[in-house]
Write a protein that holds these residues in place. Structure first.
Motif, PDB file in Angstrom:
ATOM      1  N   GLU A 193       0.813  -1.212   0.000  1.00 24.07           N
ATOM      2  CA  GLU A 193       0.000   0.000   0.000  1.00 24.07           C
ATOM      3  C   GLU A 193       0.847   1.264   0.000  1.00 24.07           C
ATOM      4  OE1 GLU A 193      -2.857   0.026   3.100  1.00 24.07           O
ATOM      5  OE2 GLU A 193      -3.900  -1.780   2.404  1.00 24.07           O
ATOM      6  N   THR A 194       1.964   1.258   0.711  1.00 30.32           N
ATOM      7  CA  THR A 194       2.784   2.463   0.812  1.00 30.32           C
ATOM      8  C   THR A 194       3.406   2.859  -0.525  1.00 30.32           C
ATOM      9  OG1 THR A 194       4.675   1.105   1.491  1.00 30.32           O
ATOM     10  CG2 THR A 194       3.327   2.086   3.239  1.00 30.32           C
ATOM     11  N   LEU A 195       3.519   1.909  -1.444  1.00 30.34           N
ATOM     12  CA  LEU A 195       4.068   2.192  -2.769  1.00 30.34           C
ATOM     13  C   LEU A 195       2.996   2.193  -3.857  1.00 30.34           C
ATOM     14  CD1 LEU A 195       7.340   0.026  -2.731  1.00 30.34           C
ATOM     15  CD2 LEU A 195       7.077   2.452  -2.165  1.00 30.34           C
ATOM     16  N   ASP A 196       1.718   2.010  -3.451  1.00 23.88           N
ATOM     17  CA  ASP A 196       0.621   1.909  -4.423  1.00 23.88           C
ATOM     18  C   ASP A 196       0.894   0.825  -5.461  1.00 23.88           C
ATOM     19  OD1 ASP A 196      -1.144   3.916  -3.450  1.00 23.88           O
ATOM     20  OD2 ASP A 196       0.184   5.459  -4.272  1.00 23.88           O
ATOM     21  N   VAL A 197       1.401  -0.301  -4.988  1.00 22.01           N
ATOM     22  CA  VAL A 197       1.759  -1.407  -5.862  1.00 22.01           C
ATOM     23  C   VAL A 197       0.948  -2.637  -5.486  1.00 22.01           C
ATOM     24  CG1 VAL A 197       3.590  -3.084  -6.344  1.00 22.01           C
ATOM     25  CG2 VAL A 197       4.088  -0.647  -6.439  1.00 22.01           C
ATOM     26  N   ARG A 198       0.513  -3.364  -6.486  1.00 21.85           N
ATOM     27  CA  ARG A 198      -0.112  -4.661  -6.286  1.00 21.85           C
ATOM     28  C   ARG A 198       0.506  -5.631  -7.286  1.00 21.85           C
ATOM     29  NH1 ARG A 198      -6.073  -3.544  -9.094  1.00 21.85           N
ATOM     30  NH2 ARG A 198      -5.293  -3.364 -11.247  1.00 21.85           N
ATOM     31  N   GLY A 199       0.275  -6.911  -7.051  1.00 20.48           N
ATOM     32  CA  GLY A 199       0.855  -7.863  -7.992  1.00 20.48           C
ATOM     33  C   GLY A 199       0.522  -9.294  -7.645  1.00 20.48           C
ATOM     34  N   ARG A 200       1.189 -10.195  -8.346  1.00 21.93           N
ATOM     35  CA  ARG A 200       1.037 -11.627  -8.108  1.00 21.93           C
ATOM     36  C   ARG A 200       2.404 -12.275  -8.269  1.00 21.93           C
ATOM     37  NH1 ARG A 200      -3.032  -9.824 -10.809  1.00 21.93           N
ATOM     38  NH2 ARG A 200      -2.149 -10.291 -12.872  1.00 21.93           N
ATOM     39  N   ALA A 201       2.616 -13.345  -7.522  1.00 21.69           N
ATOM     40  CA  ALA A 201       3.874 -14.080  -7.600  1.00 21.69           C
ATOM     41  C   ALA A 201       3.580 -15.569  -7.578  1.00 21.69           C
ATOM     42  CB  ALA A 201       4.795 -13.705  -6.427  1.00 21.69           C
ATOM     43  N   VAL A 202       4.459 -16.359  -8.192  1.00 20.99           N
ATOM     44  CA  VAL A 202       4.220 -17.799  -8.266  1.00 20.99           C
ATOM     45  C   VAL A 202       5.535 -18.536  -8.413  1.00 20.99           C
ATOM     46  CG1 VAL A 202       3.999 -17.881 -10.796  1.00 20.99           C
ATOM     47  CG2 VAL A 202       2.777 -19.558  -9.397  1.00 20.99           C
ATOM     48  N   GLN A 203       5.592 -19.732  -7.862  1.00 24.24           N
ATOM     49  CA  GLN A 203       6.622 -20.715  -8.163  1.00 24.24           C
ATOM     50  C   GLN A 203       5.903 -21.960  -8.684  1.00 24.24           C
ATOM     51  OE1 GLN A 203       9.385 -21.607  -4.998  1.00 24.24           O
ATOM     52  NE2 GLN A 203      10.584 -19.776  -5.402  1.00 24.24           N
ATOM     53  N   ILE A 204       6.356 -22.441  -9.854  1.00 22.08           N
ATOM     54  CA  ILE A 204       5.717 -23.587 -10.490  1.00 22.08           C
ATOM     55  C   ILE A 204       6.700 -24.748 -10.519  1.00 22.08           C
ATOM     56  CG2 ILE A 204       4.526 -24.417 -12.550  1.00 22.08           C
ATOM     57  CD1 ILE A 204       4.012 -21.540 -13.333  1.00 22.08           C
ATOM     58  N   GLY A 205       6.271 -25.899  -9.963  1.00 22.63           N
ATOM     59  CA  GLY A 205       7.134 -27.061  -9.895  1.00 22.63           C
ATOM     60  C   GLY A 205       6.539 -28.282 -10.573  1.00 22.63           C
ATOM     61  N   PRO A 206       5.813 -29.123  -9.828  1.00 21.43           N
ATOM     62  CA  PRO A 206       5.266 -30.358 -10.398  1.00 21.43           C
ATOM     63  C   PRO A 206       4.428 -30.147 -11.651  1.00 21.43           C
ATOM     64  CG  PRO A 206       5.094 -30.401  -8.006  1.00 21.43           C
ATOM     65  CD  PRO A 206       5.568 -29.025  -8.373  1.00 21.43           C
ATOM     66  N   MET A 207       3.621 -29.095 -11.679  1.00 21.89           N
ATOM     67  CA  MET A 207       2.789 -28.846 -12.858  1.00 21.89           C
ATOM     68  C   MET A 207       3.653 -28.628 -14.092  1.00 21.89           C
ATOM     69  SD  MET A 207       0.200 -25.717 -13.778  1.00 21.89           S
ATOM     70  CE  MET A 207       1.568 -24.703 -14.345  1.00 21.89           C
ATOM     71  N   LEU A 208       4.690 -27.817 -13.959  1.00 18.29           N
ATOM     72  CA  LEU A 208       5.577 -27.544 -15.082  1.00 18.29           C
ATOM     73  C   LEU A 208       6.321 -28.801 -15.503  1.00 18.29           C
ATOM     74  CD1 LEU A 208       6.806 -25.324 -16.916  1.00 18.29           C
ATOM     75  CD2 LEU A 208       8.620 -25.101 -15.199  1.00 18.29           C
ATOM     76  N   ASP A 209       6.777 -29.560 -14.546  1.00 16.90           N
ATOM     77  CA  ASP A 209       7.503 -30.797 -14.830  1.00 16.90           C
ATOM     78  C   ASP A 209       6.632 -31.758 -15.645  1.00 16.90           C
ATOM     79  OD1 ASP A 209      10.129 -31.632 -14.414  1.00 16.90           O
ATOM     80  OD2 ASP A 209       9.545 -33.063 -12.875  1.00 16.90           O
ATOM     81  N   GLN A 210       5.353 -31.856 -15.293  1.00 17.17           N
ATOM     82  CA  GLN A 210       4.441 -32.740 -16.002  1.00 17.17           C
ATOM     83  C   GLN A 210       4.250 -32.289 -17.446  1.00 17.17           C
ATOM     84  OE1 GLN A 210       0.916 -32.642 -13.604  1.00 17.17           O
ATOM     85  NE2 GLN A 210       1.869 -33.709 -11.884  1.00 17.17           N
ATOM     86  N   ILE A 211       4.049 -30.994 -17.656  1.00 16.06           N
ATOM     87  CA  ILE A 211       3.783 -30.483 -18.998  1.00 16.06           C
ATOM     88  C   ILE A 211       4.997 -30.652 -19.904  1.00 16.06           C
ATOM     89  CG2 ILE A 211       3.329 -28.393 -20.337  1.00 16.06           C
ATOM     90  CD1 ILE A 211       1.551 -27.431 -18.046  1.00 16.06           C
ATOM     91  N   LEU A 212       6.171 -30.268 -19.427  1.00 12.01           N
ATOM     92  CA  LEU A 212       7.361 -30.300 -20.270  1.00 12.01           C
ATOM     93  C   LEU A 212       7.891 -31.714 -20.465  1.00 12.01           C
ATOM     94  CD1 LEU A 212       9.332 -27.145 -19.076  1.00 12.01           C
ATOM     95  CD2 LEU A 212       7.591 -27.351 -20.839  1.00 12.01           C
ATOM     96  N   SER A 213       7.835 -32.537 -19.421  1.00  7.58           N
ATOM     97  CA  SER A 213       8.354 -33.899 -19.530  1.00  7.58           C
ATOM     98  C   SER A 213       7.489 -34.757 -20.439  1.00  7.58           C
ATOM     99  CB  SER A 213       8.442 -34.537 -18.141  1.00  7.58           C
ATOM    100  OG  SER A 213       9.322 -33.810 -17.310  1.00  7.58           O
ATOM    101  N   ARG A 214       6.216 -34.462 -20.520  1.00  9.53           N
ATOM    102  CA  ARG A 214       5.294 -35.238 -21.352  1.00  9.53           C
ATOM    103  C   ARG A 214       5.735 -35.218 -22.816  1.00  9.53           C
ATOM    104  NH1 ARG A 214       0.717 -32.432 -20.402  1.00  9.53           N
ATOM    105  NH2 ARG A 214       0.244 -33.729 -18.604  1.00  9.53           N
ATOM    106  N   HIS A 215       6.264 -34.107 -23.253  1.00  9.50           N
ATOM    107  CA  HIS A 215       6.669 -33.968 -24.651  1.00  9.50           C
ATOM    108  C   HIS A 215       8.163 -34.159 -24.849  1.00  9.50           C
ATOM    109  CE1 HIS A 215       2.770 -32.502 -26.146  1.00  9.50           C
ATOM    110  NE2 HIS A 215       2.671 -31.859 -24.997  1.00  9.50           N
ATOM    111  N   GLU A 216       8.910 -34.266 -23.767  1.00 15.47           N
ATOM    112  CA  GLU A 216      10.361 -34.409 -23.839  1.00 15.47           C
ATOM    113  C   GLU A 216      10.975 -33.332 -24.732  1.00 15.47           C
ATOM    114  OE1 GLU A 216      11.230 -38.398 -25.029  1.00 15.47           O
ATOM    115  OE2 GLU A 216      10.593 -39.265 -23.116  1.00 15.47           O
ATOM    116  N   TYR A 217      10.604 -32.084 -24.474  1.00 11.92           N
ATOM    117  CA  TYR A 217      11.139 -30.981 -25.249  1.00 11.92           C
ATOM    118  C   TYR A 217      12.641 -30.837 -25.041  1.00 11.92           C
ATOM    119  CZ  TYR A 217       6.350 -29.234 -25.918  1.00 11.92           C
ATOM    120  OH  TYR A 217       5.025 -29.096 -26.265  1.00 11.92           O
ATOM    121  N   PRO A 218      13.389 -30.467 -26.078  1.00 12.47           N
ATOM    122  CA  PRO A 218      14.781 -30.086 -25.882  1.00 12.47           C
ATOM    123  C   PRO A 218      14.854 -28.933 -24.878  1.00 12.47           C
ATOM    124  CG  PRO A 218      14.301 -30.324 -28.216  1.00 12.47           C
ATOM    125  CD  PRO A 218      12.985 -30.401 -27.492  1.00 12.47           C
ATOM    126  N   GLU A 219      15.921 -28.854 -24.128  1.00 10.69           N
ATOM    127  CA  GLU A 219      15.988 -27.870 -23.049  1.00 10.69           C
ATOM    128  C   GLU A 219      15.735 -26.440 -23.505  1.00 10.69           C
ATOM    129  OE1 GLU A 219      18.959 -26.555 -19.427  1.00 10.69           O
ATOM    130  OE2 GLU A 219      18.721 -28.651 -19.983  1.00 10.69           O
TER     131      GLU A 219
END
Length: 328
Positions: free
Chosen positions: A25-51
């Motif tokens: 509030e003191t900076l008039d800032v709002r936002g969102r933050a996230v860390q993605i683990g298992p969900m990302l691993d499932q999506i990327l590993s399913r297709h075995e994408y190159p890094e």
């Protein structure tokens, strides 16, 4: 104390695959933050994408989750690139309340050539094209779409440009992607990603007025980056600039701990968030409906040994249909 009004240090960590809204509030800032683990691993590993491809798609997923989780209605938020680089299409969508799916298309030969030349930065792999951000409110509502040119900038910069041009909201985006080895798993690597989105939302619209980008002819002091000169926003940007890439993906840091490190002197407040899951929206009924719209010629071209086989590009699930079911 209301559960929706907790301050950092007074509750446990949200953990992976959970978007945390916050405000300062003191900076008039709002936002969102996230860390993605298992969900990302499932999506990327399913297709075995190159890094290199996996890293690009992971950034698109983070951006989609940060933006899509702000929807206040039932609908879908879609982020898609179409470019002339080795990775010519990336697409991710977020369906409320928290379903995510994603897919990447790339040219194997061109990707291999790029890797051999060491040209694997996001800018090189994407090339020139567009990034489209679409809000879909359902069948009976008009879609809203914003388009940003991809001309050699990274996805963080493109996201800032989108908000400056389309939303007129001063916005900062930070994203990170890594493959890490988790303790006790015999050296197996897992995908992780994280992101932080900050927006400047003062009560007075004059305070959020953005200066011209470099070379503009605005009537106020030109900072060259299209950002407001307001001290509160400049302080928020400076604090966000101290984020180390590893902090966004490190499970031992966590979203709340990162927010506390950044903004504890200003009084950051986090709120109940949203879980995100790997959840494709394909179904036999939906695909059957698409095939029903095919012409007889298209059905014939799609038929092999009397059957039509369809693979979902997102989740790789296979569906088979008897071609005779579509005879007119």
């Amino acid at each position: 104390m209301n559960q929706n009004d907790l301050k950092l240090g007074q509750f446990g960590f949200a953990g992976d695959d959970h978007v945390v809204p916050f405000d300062v509030e003191t900076l008039d800032v709002r936002g969102r933050a996230v860390q993605i683990g298992p969900m990302l691993d499932q999506i990327l590993s399913r297709h075995e994408y190159p890094e290199p491809v996996g890293r690009l798609l992971a950034e698109v997923i983070v951006l989609t989750v940060l933006l899509g989780s702000s929807l206040k209605f039932s609908g879908k938020f879609i982020v898609q690139t179409r470019t002339d680089g080795p990775v010519d299409m990336l697409v991710a969508d977020y369906t409320t309340p928290g379903s995510v799916r994603a897919y990447a298309r790339f040219d194997e030969e061109r990707l291999k050539e790029a890797e051999e030349k060491g040209e694997t930065t996001p800018e090189r792999l994407l090339g020139v094209g567009i990034l489209a951000l679409t809000v879909d409110q359902g069948a009976h509502m008009q879609r809203y779409q914003g388009i940003v040119q991809l001309d050699g900038s990274d996805l963080e910069s493109v996201a800032r440009t989108y908000f400056r041009q389309s939303e007129q909201i001063p916005t900062e985006v930070k994203m990170g992607v890594a493959r890490i080895v988790m303790p006790g798993e015999g050296g197996q690597q897992h995908w992780r990603a994280g992101g932080l989105l900050l927006q400047f939302t003062p009560t007075s619209p004059e305070r959020s007025r953005m200066s011209d980008i470099s070379g503009g002819d605005g009537d106020e002091e030109n900072t060259g980056d299209g950002q407001p000169d307001d001290n509160a926003w400049q302080e928020a940007l400076a604090l966000a600039g101290t984020i180390e890439p590893g902090e966004l993906v490190d499970p031992s840091v966590g979203v709340e701990r990162l927010l506390y490190r950044l903004f504890h002197e200003q009084g950051v407040r986090a709120y109940d968030g949203t879980d995100v899951i790997d959840d494709c929206s394909c179904s036999r009924e939906k695909i059957r409906g698409i095939l029903d719209g095919f012409t007889a010629e298209e059905i014939e071209q799609s038929t092999e040994d009397g059957e039509i086989h369809v693979n979902c590009e997102f989740c790789s699930k296979s569906y088979s249909f008897d071609a005779k079911d579509f005879d007119e």
